[in-house]
Enzyme design. Structure first.
Site, short mmCIF file in Angstrom:
data_model
loop_
_atom_site.label_atom_id
_atom_site.label_comp_id
_atom_site.label_asym_id
_atom_site.label_seq_id
_atom_site.Cartn_x
_atom_site.Cartn_y
_atom_site.Cartn_z
N LYS A 263 -9.63 -25.91 10.05
CA LYS A 263 -10.87 -25.82 10.10
C LYS A 263 -11.59 -26.99 10.39
CE LYS A 263 -15.78 -24.14 9.53
NZ LYS A 263 -16.52 -23.39 8.46
N PHE B 95 -9.69 -18.01 0.58
CA PHE B 95 -10.49 -17.24 1.28
C PHE B 95 -10.25 -17.26 2.50
CE2 PHE B 95 -14.33 -15.33 4.20
CZ PHE B 95 -13.95 -14.22 3.19
N GLN B 96 -10.03 -15.58 3.00
CA GLN B 96 -9.32 -15.66 4.88
C GLN B 96 -8.47 -16.40 5.22
OE1 GLN B 96 -12.85 -15.03 6.99
NE2 GLN B 96 -12.79 -12.98 6.52
N GLU C 256 -9.84 -7.80 17.56
CA GLU C 256 -9.17 -8.81 17.97
C GLU C 256 -8.27 -7.70 18.92
OE1 GLU C 256 -10.94 -8.87 14.82
OE2 GLU C 256 -11.64 -10.56 15.14
N MET D 201 3.69 13.10 23.59
CA MET D 201 5.59 12.50 24.14
C MET D 201 5.71 13.23 22.88
SD MET D 201 7.53 11.42 25.89
CE MET D 201 6.97 10.41 27.60
C1 LIG Z 1 0.49 2.24 18.24
C2 LIG Z 1 1.44 3.85 18.20
N1 LIG Z 1 1.51 4.60 17.32
C3 LIG Z 1 2.54 5.75 17.46
C4 LIG Z 1 3.40 5.77 18.98
C5 LIG Z 1 3.85 6.70 19.05
N2 LIG Z 1 3.67 7.83 20.11
C6 LIG Z 1 4.19 7.46 21.45
S1 LIG Z 1 4.30 8.77 22.34
C7 LIG Z 1 2.61 9.01 21.00
C8 LIG Z 1 1.49 9.91 21.16
C9 LIG Z 1 0.62 10.55 22.46
O1 LIG Z 1 -0.02 10.31 22.83
P1 LIG Z 1 -1.83 11.09 24.23
O2 LIG Z 1 -2.24 9.47 23.59
O3 LIG Z 1 -2.63 11.79 23.78
O4 LIG Z 1 -0.84 11.18 24.78
P2 LIG Z 1 0.52 12.14 25.70
O5 LIG Z 1 1.15 12.22 24.82
O6 LIG Z 1 -0.13 13.62 24.81
O7 LIG Z 1 -0.43 11.96 27.47
C10 LIG Z 1 2.52 8.63 20.01
C11 LIG Z 1 1.41 9.10 18.54
C12 LIG Z 1 2.72 4.70 19.24
N3 LIG Z 1 3.81 4.30 21.09
N4 LIG Z 1 2.02 3.77 18.95
#
Ligand SMILES: Cc1ncc(C[n+]2csc(CCOP(=O)(O)OP(=O)(O)O)c2C)c(N)n1
Ligand SMILES: [Mg+2]
Lengths: 575, 168
Positions: free
Chosen positions: A162, A112-113, A50, A479
């Site tokens: 529903k 349920f659900q 979803e 990042m």
């Molecule tokens: C759902 C979610 N969880 C955690 C984060 C925190 N976060 C931001 S950038 C990142 C790393 C992303 O890694 P990657 O997809 O390999 O991209 P890169 O920065 O290496 O290009 C994380 C964990 C987020 N933005 N979204």
């Protein structure tokens, strides 16, 4: 016409011109699915989660401007949508989410659900409805579409028990032409005198700057914006959400601003004396330290949402209303003042800007042995001639895509700017590809982000969506690692994954083509090869420089003129 | 900036979920609700809320805009911006011995409160007035033991013949 609740729902969607529903079935929506069975007008896209359905509807809406429609079941169906709703809500994307609910007699009994869908989604929707009678279904749909698509757009949820969709009970159906929404305020229109005042202030600038955001794209106001900018000859920058609302290849464009914005854009923000903000919300990633934001500027703010005005930064003049109309009026109003513009001051300002440009803040060290992530985006830009729809996930790759792919048109750059949702890229690309089946759609992602909605590769096969997934594989949550390098003395806690899948095999197990690129020398030819496979999804796994960082960077709490341009101690340039 | 007391009057669609939307907005944006009162108006499709909050001028403007943005909200007004009347009702259940009965009687007279329930061991008193008066009355109880206290929260209305419905 006598119809069941389920049939009414489908008819309402048709009246609203809906072409796609992104969804996933379950007990509480089975009547609706049955009514949809074999329907020729509406195409249902079965995602594999979803969350994928919400992001796909979101990507569709961002690409073509029409509201994205989602259909999910009660309980886990709707809770799985929460991230997608929050993502769309933060970026003001028009969406309609239809969720099944347990029958009215069971509501509140922990059936349920059963989940309190309206309660859970209240903070992440523009509005939500729990339908309480068959008779009100049509009216609720009409209201929901109006609310989702007008003013500052946003997602609207309709939760339907529903029993109201029971095929055996039929009632008269007529789609209302009008509905009463006394408490929903249409955007006000600004007085002529206020627009005139803004025009005068704008023309009085010696060091003007225009800062435009996603509101220009949502308000379909890019033409009006370009007309004003060209007419008045001022420099312009875009936010991450605004990229494409003004042509990036135009000489008046200074690039993106903010945390990873260009040197020239941020310096011009800091030094300007009149700032015109259009459809932007002074996000903290844009302003940096608010106490040092545009310290010497008078600020004019154009926005459709009154609550955006002076929320973060106190502005001197606000123009609230439809962005396109206000820009048109402002452009007219400014004409008589154009002769007042101090031409020599403006020339000096442009000379200063051109000097800042010579810093070439987006240049980077090239390499013959390892692929630089920036070069991947540059090569993609070359191959696609800047005309692709580009979605992204969240991380360094997102920033590089924003910095190096020059968007000349609106709606081409699709990313989760406000919420920063990893997992957004692939399903959003599905939505964009469905909206524009003949266009090139690219998902720029990272090896961590892509795994968050990887199941959607199956959806892509089912509907033959020839998306190009470009993974900048740096074997790091780049990042996160960058921040740990800067702010945690290089302690890379949990930003490295030990077990990264073989993406080529993974793609092929889903029935797609996988290509791995490791050498700079083969980057262009292999990327071209991938792009040439027009009717297939190609997963391109690109092994990039592991420790590359995103520059320029304004660290949290710093001002626009305190940018870091490069990493090494002696190069560290503080503007 | 200084925090000031604001009385916010809100007209809201008398619909399922309206109250939780408003309460949710306060908690999500970190505003405090000092007290809150909700009841239907002469137009039964509309409820009126009166809410007291403490915040600075910049925050109160933003708060009013955020409230106005809610789809269910018909109108919002900061009553403290203009001349207005405030009232609150207090119900106080007091435990008292023989000696204290007269004392309570005397205080209710002074404050123009009313005794609305009498038992062997106590009184229940009703008082209406501005918040300061309510507080002063509670204060005046001194050693008298308060068994239970119920306050309606502040109600407010503007002076003159303007109504919140037609300010727009
Ligand atoms: C759902 C979610 N969880 C955690 C984060 C925190 N976060 C931001 S950038 C990142 C790393 C992303 O890694 P990657 O997809 O390999 O991209 P890169 O920065 O290496 O290009 C994380 C964990 C987020 N933005 N979204
Ligand atoms: Mg990575």
């Amino acid at each position: 016409m006598k119809l069941s609740g389920s049939q009414i729902i489908i008819e309402c969607l048709k009246k609203e011109g809906v072409e796609f529903i992104f969804g996933y079935p379950g007990g509480a929506v089975l009547h609706i699915y049955d009514a949809l069975f074999g329907d020729k007008k509406i195409k249902h896209i079965l995602t594999r989660h979803e969350q994928g359905a919400t992001h796909a509807a979101d990507g569709y809406a961002r690409a073509c401007g029409k509201p994205g429609v989602v259909l999910v079941t009660s309980g886990p169906g709707i809770t799985n949508c929460v991230t997608g709703l929050a993502t769309a809500h933060m970026d003001s994307v028009p969406m309609i989410i239809i969720s099944g609910q347990v029958s009215r007699e069971y509501v509140g009994s922990d059936a349920f659900q059963e989940a309190d869908a309206t309660g859970i989604t209240r903070p992440v929707t523009k509005h939500n409805f729990l339908v309480d009678s068959r008779e009100s279904i049509a009216e609720v749909f009409k209201k929901a579409f109006i609310i989702a698509t007008t003013g500052r757009p946003g997602p609207v949820l309709i939760d339907i028990p529903k029993d109201l969709t029971d095929p055996k009970v039929k009632i008269n159906f007529e789609y209302p032409k009008k509905v009463k929404l006394r408490s929903y305020k249409a955007p006000i229109s600004e007085s002529k005198s206020k627009i005139d005042e803004a025009a005068k202030l704008l023309a009085s600038a010696k060091k003007p700057m225009i800062y435009a955001g996603g509101g220009v794209i949502l308000g379909n106001a890019h033409k009006e914006l370009a007309a004003l900018v060209k007419n008045i000859g001022y420099p312009i920058t875009n936010t991450l959400m605004g990229l494409g609302c003004y042509p990036a290849t135009d000489n008046q464009f200074l690039g993106m601003l903010g945390m990873h914005g260009t040197y020239e854009a941020n310096m011009a923000m800091h030094d300007c004396d009149v700032l015109l903000a259009v459809g932007a919300r002074f996000d903290d990633r844009v302003t940096g330290d608010t106490s040092k934001f545009c310290p010497s500027a008078k600020i004019i703010h154009i926005d459709v949402d009154p609550s955006s005005i002076s929320k973060i930064i106190e502005v001197d003049l606000s123009l609230v209303g439809e962005t396109s109309k206000i820009l048109r009026d402002l452009n007219k109003a400014v004409k008589p003042y154009l002769k007042n513009i101090n031409k020599s001051a403006l020339k000096r300002w442009w000379t200063q800007i051109d000097k800042w440009r010579t810093k070439k803040c987006l240049s980077y060290k090239t390499s013959k042995t390892i692929i630089k992530p920036q070069s991947v985006i540059e090569t993609l830009y070359e191959i696609t001639k800047g005309d692709a729809y580009v979605t992204s996930d969240v991380g360094q790759h997102q920033m590089w895509a924003a910095q190096y792919y020059k968007f000349d048109k609106p709606n081409r750059w699709i990313n989760s700017g406000g919420l920063g949702t990893m997992g957004f890229g692939l399903p959003a690309a599905m939505g964009a590809q469905l909206a524009y089946p003949k266009s090139e759609v690219i998902c720029v992602t990272g090896e961590a982000s892509i795994l968050m909605c990887i199941q959607e590769l199956a959806t892509c096969l089912q509907y033959r969506l020839p998306i190009k997934v470009i993974t900048l594989n740096n074997r790091y949550m780049g990042m996160v690692r960058q921040w740990q390098e800067f702010f945690y003395e290089g302690r890379y806690a949990m930003s490295y994954m030990e077990a990264i899948p073989d993406f080529v095999q993974l793609a092929s197990s889903f029935g797609h083509i996988g290509i791995k690129i490791e050498k700079p020398s083969e980057l262009k030819s292999k990327l071209q090869e991938a792009m040439n496979l027009k009717d297939r999804l190609v997963f391109v796994d690109i092994i990039t420089d592991q420790e590359e960082n995103v520059y320029p960077m304004i660290k949290s709490g710093q001002a626009h003129n305190e940018m870091h341009l490069s990493p090494t101690g002696k190069d560290t340039e503080l503007a | 900036m200084d925090e000031k007391r604001h009385i916010i009057s809100i007209l809201v669609e008398n619909e399922f979920g309206s109250l939780s939307r408003i309460a949710g907005l306060f908690s999500a944006r970190g505003y405090n609700i000092h007290c809150l009162n909700v009841a239907p108006t002469n137009d039964e499709s509309i409820s009126r809320m009166t809410l007291v909050t403490f915040c600075n001028d910049q925050k109160i403007k933003q708060l009013a805009k955020q409230l106005d943005k809610l789809i269910d909200v018909v109108n919002v007004k900061d009553l403290t911006e203009e001349t207005h009347i405030e009232r609150e009702m207090l119900l106080l259940k007091l435990k008292c011995n023989k000696n204290q009965r007269d004392e309570i009687k005397r205080l209710t007279d002074i404050f123009r409160a009313r005794i609305i329930d009498v038992t062997d061991t106590g009184y229940t008193v009703e008082l209406t007035g501005a918040t300061e008066k309510i507080l002063a009355f509670i204060e005046s109880m001194g050693k008298i033991k308060i068994i239970e206290m119920v306050r309606s929260g502040t109600l407010g209305i503007s002076r003159g013949i303007d109504s919140l419905e037609n300010i727009k």
